[in-house]
Design a protein around this motif. Structure first.
Motif, PDB file in Angstrom:
ATOM      1  N   GLU A  67       0.913  -1.225   0.068  1.00 23.57           N
ATOM      2  CA  GLU A  67      -0.422   0.069  -0.127  1.00 23.57           C
ATOM      3  C   GLU A  67       1.051   1.135  -0.121  1.00 23.57           C
ATOM      4  O   GLU A  67       1.821   1.185   0.494  1.00 23.57           O
ATOM      5  CB  GLU A  67      -1.233   0.249   1.305  1.00 23.57           C
ATOM      6  N   LEU A  68       0.763   2.078  -1.230  1.00 26.99           N
ATOM      7  CA  LEU A  68       1.582   3.080  -1.099  1.00 26.99           C
ATOM      8  C   LEU A  68       0.385   4.822  -1.155  1.00 26.99           C
ATOM      9  O   LEU A  68      -0.910   4.568  -1.169  1.00 26.99           O
ATOM     10  CB  LEU A  68       2.109   3.781  -2.092  1.00 26.99           C
ATOM     11  N   ALA A  69       0.763   5.450  -0.189  1.00 32.45           N
ATOM     12  CA  ALA A  69      -0.295   6.682   0.369  1.00 32.45           C
ATOM     13  C   ALA A  69       0.451   7.351   1.394  1.00 32.45           C
ATOM     14  O   ALA A  69       0.395   7.757   2.741  1.00 32.45           O
ATOM     15  CB  ALA A  69      -1.769   6.225   1.442  1.00 32.45           C
ATOM     16  N   PRO A  70       0.819   8.274   0.966  1.00 34.10           N
ATOM     17  CA  PRO A  70       1.163   8.879  -0.627  1.00 34.10           C
ATOM     18  C   PRO A  70       2.525   8.460  -0.602  1.00 34.10           C
ATOM     19  O   PRO A  70       3.211   8.078   0.111  1.00 34.10           O
ATOM     20  CB  PRO A  70       1.055  10.080  -1.000  1.00 34.10           C
ATOM     21  N   PHE A  71       2.575   8.040  -1.824  1.00 40.19           N
ATOM     22  CA  PHE A  71       4.264   7.652  -2.741  1.00 40.19           C
ATOM     23  C   PHE A  71       4.725   8.124  -4.102  1.00 40.19           C
ATOM     24  O   PHE A  71       4.362   7.801  -4.800  1.00 40.19           O
ATOM     25  CB  PHE A  71       5.122   6.275  -2.057  1.00 40.19           C
ATOM     26  N   ILE A  97       3.881  14.314  -5.427  1.00 41.22           N
ATOM     27  CA  ILE A  97       4.143  15.292  -6.465  1.00 41.22           C
ATOM     28  C   ILE A  97       2.900  15.974  -6.206  1.00 41.22           C
ATOM     29  O   ILE A  97       1.428  15.746  -6.188  1.00 41.22           O
ATOM     30  CB  ILE A  97       3.853  15.520  -8.176  1.00 41.22           C
ATOM     31  N   GLY A  98       3.144  17.574  -6.645  1.00 40.36           N
ATOM     32  CA  GLY A  98       1.830  18.424  -5.903  1.00 40.36           C
ATOM     33  C   GLY A  98       2.025  19.408  -4.278  1.00 40.36           C
ATOM     34  O   GLY A  98       1.255  19.607  -4.267  1.00 40.36           O
ATOM     35  N   GLY A  99       3.280  18.737  -3.527  1.00 40.97           N
ATOM     36  CA  GLY A  99       2.905  19.177  -2.271  1.00 40.97           C
ATOM     37  C   GLY A  99       3.336  17.875  -1.504  1.00 40.97           C
ATOM     38  O   GLY A  99       2.974  17.308  -1.824  1.00 40.97           O
ATOM     39  N   GLY A 100       3.442  18.268  -0.214  1.00 37.83           N
ATOM     40  CA  GLY A 100       3.256  16.653   1.015  1.00 37.83           C
ATOM     41  C   GLY A 100       4.532  16.943   1.452  1.00 37.83           C
ATOM     42  O   GLY A 100       5.188  17.082   0.909  1.00 37.83           O
ATOM     43  N   ASP A 101       5.365  16.842   2.670  1.00 37.77           N
ATOM     44  CA  ASP A 101       6.350  16.318   3.437  1.00 37.77           C
ATOM     45  C   ASP A 101       6.700  15.046   3.836  1.00 37.77           C
ATOM     46  O   ASP A 101       7.284  14.689   4.772  1.00 37.77           O
ATOM     47  CB  ASP A 101       6.274  17.720   4.369  1.00 37.77           C
ATOM     48  N   THR A 102       5.416  14.283   3.953  1.00 43.09           N
ATOM     49  CA  THR A 102       4.913  12.272   4.158  1.00 43.09           C
ATOM     50  C   THR A 102       5.090  11.339   2.896  1.00 43.09           C
ATOM     51  O   THR A 102       4.414  12.085   2.409  1.00 43.09           O
ATOM     52  CB  THR A 102       4.359  12.453   5.047  1.00 43.09           C
ATOM     53  N   ILE A 103       5.928  10.935   3.390  1.00 33.77           N
ATOM     54  CA  ILE A 103       5.276   8.807   2.544  1.00 33.77           C
ATOM     55  C   ILE A 103       5.471   7.801   3.106  1.00 33.77           C
ATOM     56  O   ILE A 103       5.379   8.076   4.228  1.00 33.77           O
ATOM     57  CB  ILE A 103       6.569   8.918   1.901  1.00 33.77           C
ATOM     58  N   LYS A 104       4.155   6.856   3.169  1.00 31.33           N
ATOM     59  CA  LYS A 104       4.116   6.173   3.469  1.00 31.33           C
ATOM     60  C   LYS A 104       3.743   5.077   2.738  1.00 31.33           C
ATOM     61  O   LYS A 104       2.987   4.997   1.753  1.00 31.33           O
ATOM     62  CB  LYS A 104       2.232   6.241   4.608  1.00 31.33           C
TER      63      LYS A 104
END
Length: 130
Positions: free
Chosen positions: A7-11, A68-75
């Protein structure tokens, strides 16, 4: 180790994706830019990149996968079997990093070195070989 779900949310360019795998050989096909390489990078990072990184380590190893488009977290979450035993591995990178490996007996590991040891036992090989 047999992977049953990722599961990628987001990556990277994927905001939310879950892929279920069957036992045996699974093939991911598709045209360019649909996420095949993204899935591969997510798999490598959830297995081998610790969640707690210095800013420089973060930028060097995983910063390019920020949404892509912003955000500072990858899960990324990975569900896999070793023999008949199920494991659930979750990692989150960013300002509030997290790492958790749920063992078949229900116990949870949060220490990165213990998680790495358990993953190596399940893989039966080193990161370099993978």
């Amino acid at each position: 180790m047999i992977i049953s779900k990722i599961e990628l949310a987001p990556f990277a360019g994927v905001s939310n994706m879950a892929l279920n795998f069957s036992e045996g050989l699974n093939v991911i096909l598709g045209p360019n830019e649909v996420g095949k390489s993204t899935i591969f990078h997510a798999l490598c990072n959830v297995l081998f990149t610790k969640a707690s990184l210095t800013p420089v380590q973060f930028q060097d190893s995983i910063g390019r996968f920020l949404p892509i488009g912003g955000g500072d977290t990858i899960k990324v979450a990975l569900h896999f079997k070793n023999g008949s035993e199920m494991y659930n591995l979750h990692r989150k990178w960013g300002p509030a990093p997290e790492a958790e490996l749920k063992l078949p007996d229900g116990n949870i590991l949060s220490d990165e070195s213990k998680i790495s040891e358990e993953i190596m036992k399940c893989l039966g090989t080193t990161e370099g070989t993978c």
